[in-house]
Design a protein around this motif. Structure first.
Motif, PDB file in Angstrom:
ATOM      1  N   LEU A  12       0.797  -1.215   0.000  1.00 49.85           N
ATOM      2  CA  LEU A  12       0.000   0.000   0.000  1.00 49.85           C
ATOM      3  C   LEU A  12       0.842   1.283   0.000  1.00 49.85           C
ATOM      4  N   LEU A  13       2.072   1.201  -0.456  1.00 53.70           N
ATOM      5  CA  LEU A  13       2.910   2.390  -0.571  1.00 53.70           C
ATOM      6  C   LEU A  13       2.427   3.256  -1.734  1.00 53.70           C
ATOM      7  N   THR A  14       2.529   4.548  -1.583  1.00 52.20           N
ATOM      8  CA  THR A  14       2.160   5.437  -2.685  1.00 52.20           C
ATOM      9  C   THR A  14       3.318   5.525  -3.661  1.00 52.20           C
ATOM     10  N   ASN A  15       2.981   5.631  -4.932  1.00 51.22           N
ATOM     11  CA  ASN A  15       3.982   5.717  -5.988  1.00 51.22           C
ATOM     12  C   ASN A  15       4.453   7.157  -6.097  1.00 51.22           C
ATOM     13  N   THR A  16       5.679   7.403  -5.685  1.00 51.84           N
ATOM     14  CA  THR A  16       6.220   8.771  -5.745  1.00 51.84           C
ATOM     15  C   THR A  16       6.888   9.055  -7.087  1.00 51.84           C
ATOM     16  N   ASN A  17       6.958   8.079  -7.962  1.00 46.70           N
ATOM     17  CA  ASN A  17       7.560   8.273  -9.286  1.00 46.70           C
ATOM     18  C   ASN A  17       6.572   8.835 -10.296  1.00 46.70           C
ATOM     19  N   ARG A  18       5.336   8.931  -9.940  1.00 46.57           N
ATOM     20  CA  ARG A  18       4.314   9.374 -10.868  1.00 46.57           C
ATOM     21  C   ARG A  18       3.791  10.730 -10.427  1.00 46.57           C
TER      22      ARG A  18
END
Length: 100
Positions: A12-18
């Motif tokens: 459930l980690l947020t995608n910080t690459n997007r």
């Protein structure tokens, strides 16, 4: 094997690459929306780039020196280029010495 709560933390980690805030329909729009930071970190190891920067300097200076001083041997040209490079402001090692 990971416990259920550990697994959920990983999944459930947020995608910080997007970054969905940028909307571009063409390549030009996408390039224009990119931001380059002016406060980049100081290069602590410019010596890693010495070889490439010397090659570029050598190519440019060799042409100029052959026009100015025709008839020298290749070794003499190389020696002149090496001496010019030591004094050049384009030399990364000279740029380090100038910074406080």
């Amino acid at each position: 094997m990971a416990a259920v709560d550990e697994y959920e933390k990983l999944v459930l980690l947020t995608n910080t690459n997007r970054d969905d805030s940028i909307v571009a329909s063409t390549v030009e729009d996408a390039i224009a929306s990119l931001v380059v930071s002016d406060n980049l970190p100081v290069d602590k190891h410019p010596e890693k780039k010495l070889k490439a920067s010397f090659k570029a300097f050598e190519e440019a200076e060799l042409r100029r020196l052959k026009e100015e001083k025709p008839g020298l041997t290749h070794t003499q040209y190389k020696d002149l280029i090496w001496k010019l490079r030591k004094k050049s402001p384009d030399n990364p090692l000279n740029q380090i010495a100038e910074k406080p």
